[in-house]
Design a protein around this motif. Structure first.
Motif, short mmCIF file in Angstrom:
data_model
loop_
_atom_site.label_atom_id
_atom_site.label_comp_id
_atom_site.label_asym_id
_atom_site.label_seq_id
_atom_site.Cartn_x
_atom_site.Cartn_y
_atom_site.Cartn_z
N ARG A 218 -7.57 -1.53 5.78
CA ARG A 218 -6.83 -1.37 7.03
C ARG A 218 -5.63 -0.45 6.86
N ASP A 219 -5.05 -0.42 5.68
CA ASP A 219 -3.86 0.40 5.43
C ASP A 219 -4.19 1.67 4.63
N ARG A 220 -5.47 1.91 4.43
CA ARG A 220 -5.86 2.99 3.51
C ARG A 220 -5.44 4.37 4.03
N GLU A 221 -5.61 4.63 5.32
CA GLU A 221 -5.26 5.94 5.85
C GLU A 221 -3.77 6.23 5.69
N ALA A 222 -2.95 5.24 5.99
CA ALA A 222 -1.50 5.42 5.84
C ALA A 222 -1.14 5.63 4.37
N ALA A 223 -1.82 4.91 3.48
CA ALA A 223 -1.55 5.07 2.05
C ALA A 223 -1.92 6.46 1.57
N VAL A 224 -3.05 6.98 2.06
CA VAL A 224 -3.47 8.33 1.66
C VAL A 224 -2.46 9.36 2.14
N ILE A 225 -1.95 9.20 3.35
CA ILE A 225 -0.94 10.12 3.87
C ILE A 225 0.31 10.07 2.99
N THR A 226 0.74 8.87 2.67
CA THR A 226 1.91 8.72 1.80
C THR A 226 1.70 9.40 0.46
N PHE A 227 0.53 9.18 -0.12
CA PHE A 227 0.19 9.76 -1.43
C PHE A 227 0.19 11.28 -1.37
N LEU A 228 -0.43 11.85 -0.35
CA LEU A 228 -0.55 13.31 -0.25
C LEU A 228 0.79 13.98 -0.01
N VAL A 229 1.58 13.41 0.91
CA VAL A 229 2.89 14.02 1.19
C VAL A 229 3.80 13.93 -0.03
N SER B 170 -3.23 2.13 -11.71
CA SER B 170 -2.93 0.85 -11.08
C SER B 170 -2.32 1.04 -9.70
N ALA B 171 -1.39 2.01 -9.60
CA ALA B 171 -0.75 2.26 -8.30
C ALA B 171 -1.76 2.76 -7.28
N LEU B 172 -2.66 3.65 -7.70
CA LEU B 172 -3.64 4.20 -6.76
C LEU B 172 -4.62 3.13 -6.29
N MET B 173 -5.07 2.28 -7.20
CA MET B 173 -5.98 1.20 -6.82
C MET B 173 -5.32 0.24 -5.85
N ALA B 174 -4.06 -0.12 -6.14
CA ALA B 174 -3.35 -1.04 -5.25
C ALA B 174 -3.10 -0.41 -3.89
N ALA B 175 -2.86 0.91 -3.87
CA ALA B 175 -2.59 1.58 -2.60
C ALA B 175 -3.81 1.59 -1.69
N LEU B 176 -4.99 1.71 -2.27
CA LEU B 176 -6.22 1.85 -1.49
C LEU B 176 -7.01 0.56 -1.36
N ALA B 177 -6.45 -0.55 -1.85
CA ALA B 177 -7.21 -1.80 -1.89
C ALA B 177 -7.52 -2.34 -0.50
N ASP B 178 -6.55 -2.24 0.41
CA ASP B 178 -6.73 -2.79 1.77
C ASP B 178 -7.23 -1.66 2.68
N ALA C 70 0.83 -1.20 0.00
CA ALA C 70 0.00 0.00 0.00
C ALA C 70 0.86 1.25 0.00
N LEU C 71 1.94 1.25 0.80
CA LEU C 71 2.81 2.43 0.88
C LEU C 71 3.65 2.59 -0.39
N ALA C 72 4.21 1.48 -0.91
CA ALA C 72 5.02 1.56 -2.12
C ALA C 72 4.19 2.08 -3.29
N ASN C 73 2.97 1.59 -3.42
CA ASN C 73 2.11 2.03 -4.51
C ASN C 73 1.62 3.46 -4.30
N ALA C 74 1.37 3.84 -3.04
CA ALA C 74 0.95 5.21 -2.76
C ALA C 74 2.06 6.19 -3.08
N MET C 75 3.30 5.83 -2.76
CA MET C 75 4.43 6.67 -3.09
C MET C 75 4.56 6.82 -4.61
N LEU C 76 4.41 5.71 -5.33
CA LEU C 76 4.48 5.76 -6.79
C LEU C 76 3.36 6.65 -7.35
N ALA C 77 2.15 6.50 -6.83
CA ALA C 77 1.04 7.32 -7.31
C ALA C 77 1.29 8.80 -7.04
N GLY C 78 1.86 9.11 -5.88
CA GLY C 78 2.17 10.50 -5.57
C GLY C 78 3.24 11.06 -6.49
#
Length: 388
Positions: A344-355, A334-342, A123-131
């Motif tokens: 339980r980890d969605r909030e952390a993924a959103v933070i990673t994406f936004l920062v 693809s990265a955004l969908m994978a980041a938000l799929a779970d 979730a974090l790796a994909n959120a970073m890529l999406a960001g």
């Protein structure tokens, strides 16, 4: 081995190389320019990458007799475009490229490091890529706002061609963009220079900001979004090579390209399906020639890197960014969908994406690193609370 060549493998290899080069060379050139490369250095980097990935594909495919497709790190180029210049200029960026290549070699040689990379929450790796990709994916909108006719021509071409054959959508948009540049910009044959390679060696420098802001995120993005998915494509087509030697080879070729301005080469993910799938050859044992042929054409395309870079430099930057953004839309989605799929980890993924997407940096270190740190801290806190 030569008897395994067929018109089908040649056409699949040519298509793979053309799609891989035409759909993302603008991203790479944009990224190299953003971290301080001059036009000559960006052309040298583009040439070094194209030749390195071509030779790597030829060597690995003939050695293993498997369709091992190699590409440059398109997400890595997008990372550079959003990172911008670092302390020490392009020399420091080249030093970071060398360190990233060394880390990839270590990941292939030291299984524990490879497991650590794989242990980064997807979730974090994909959120970073999406960001990282967000800024460039907004470029088509900016192009339409700043240059309505040209921007709409590029976007409409991409949308119409994608309706019938998505694989050709970005190359078609690239062709329209090149036509618009030729019509609107003052491009003369003399300004394009020679088609022959003109390598520009760059003496590497090493700074903490570049190592943390470029080398580490480039390593993570390349492994998480290219090498690991590239292995998945091979597995999906019933090829089971050992991952370590492939990672080591791409890392070594990345190190070889770095002194001439190349950032990273890696296993191909998208174009790999063209060479590993049934369209390359009915017999899976003969598809390796498609990857070999693709490698040959990558080397040929590398000879035109100087002309391609000069052509890009004569154009309005927003048009090149627009076609680069269109090329990255699929990876972004693809990265955004994978980041938000779970959930339980969605909030952390959103933070990673936004920062990461904010482009905000501290101490000269890019937002990609801080996004991963911020998301990791939130994820650790969430899991600690869940466990307690």
């Amino acid at each position: 081995m030569l008897k395994d060549i067929s018109p089908q493998t040649v056409s699949a290899g040519l298509l793979s190389a053309f799609v891989g080069f035409a759909s993302s060379f603008a991203v790479i050139a944009q990224g190299l320019n953003a971290v301080g490369a001059s036009q000559a250095q960006a052309a040298s980097g583009l040439m070094a990458l194209s030749i390195s990935m071509g030779l790597c594909a030829i060597w690995l495919s003939l050695r293993t007799r498997l369709p091992i497709s190699i590409a440059w790190s398109t997400p890595g180029g997008a990372l550079l475009a959003t990172t911008g210049a670092v302390e020490g200029g392009f020399s420091a960026a080249v030093g970071a490229f060398l360190v990233s290549g060394l880390l990839i070699v270590l990941a292939g040689s030291w299984p524990r490091l490879g497991r650590w990379v794989a242990a980064i929450p997807p979730a974090l790796a994909n959120a970073m890529l999406a960001g990282v990709l967000l800024g460039l994916c907004l470029a088509p909108v900016r192009a339409v706002a700043e240059m309505p006719l040209a921007g709409l021509a590029i976007v409409v071409t991409w949308a119409v061609v994608a309706k019938f054959r998505r694989l050709y959508a970005v190359p078609a948009a690239v062709i329209v963009t090149l036509g618009l540049i030729a019509v609107t910009a003052s491009v003369s044959p003399d300004s394009l220079g020679s088609i022959w390679p003109d390598p520009v060696p760059v003496t590497p420098a090493f700074s903490l900001a570049a190592l943390i802001g470029i080398a580490l995120p480039l390593f993570i993005v390349t492994m998480a979004s290219q090498n690991i998915p590239g292995m998945a494509v091979l597995h999906a087509n019933d090829y089971r090579p050992e991952a370590g030697p492939l990672f080591r080879a791409t890392g070594l070729f990345s190190i070889a390209a770095a002194p001439f301005g190349g950032h990273a080469v890696n296993l191909a993910a998208i174009t790999a399906a063209l060479c590993a799938g049934p369209d390359a050859h009915p017999d899976p044992a003969k598809r390796y020639w498609a990857a070999v042929i693709a490698g040959v054409f990558y080397v040929i395309f590398g000879l035109f890197a100087a002309a391609a870079t000069a052509f890009i430099s004569a154009s309005p930057p927003v048009l090149i960014q627009a076609v680069a953004g269109l090329a990255l839309l699929g990876a972004f989605g693809s990265a955004l969908m994978a980041a938000l799929a779970d959930a339980r980890d969605r909030e952390a993924a959103v933070i990673t994406f936004l920062v990461t997407g904010s482009g905000l940096g501290f101490f000269g270190i890019s937002g990609a690193f801080w996004g991963l740190i911020a998301g990791g801290a939130v994820l650790a806190l969430t899991r600690w609370k869940r466990a307690s």
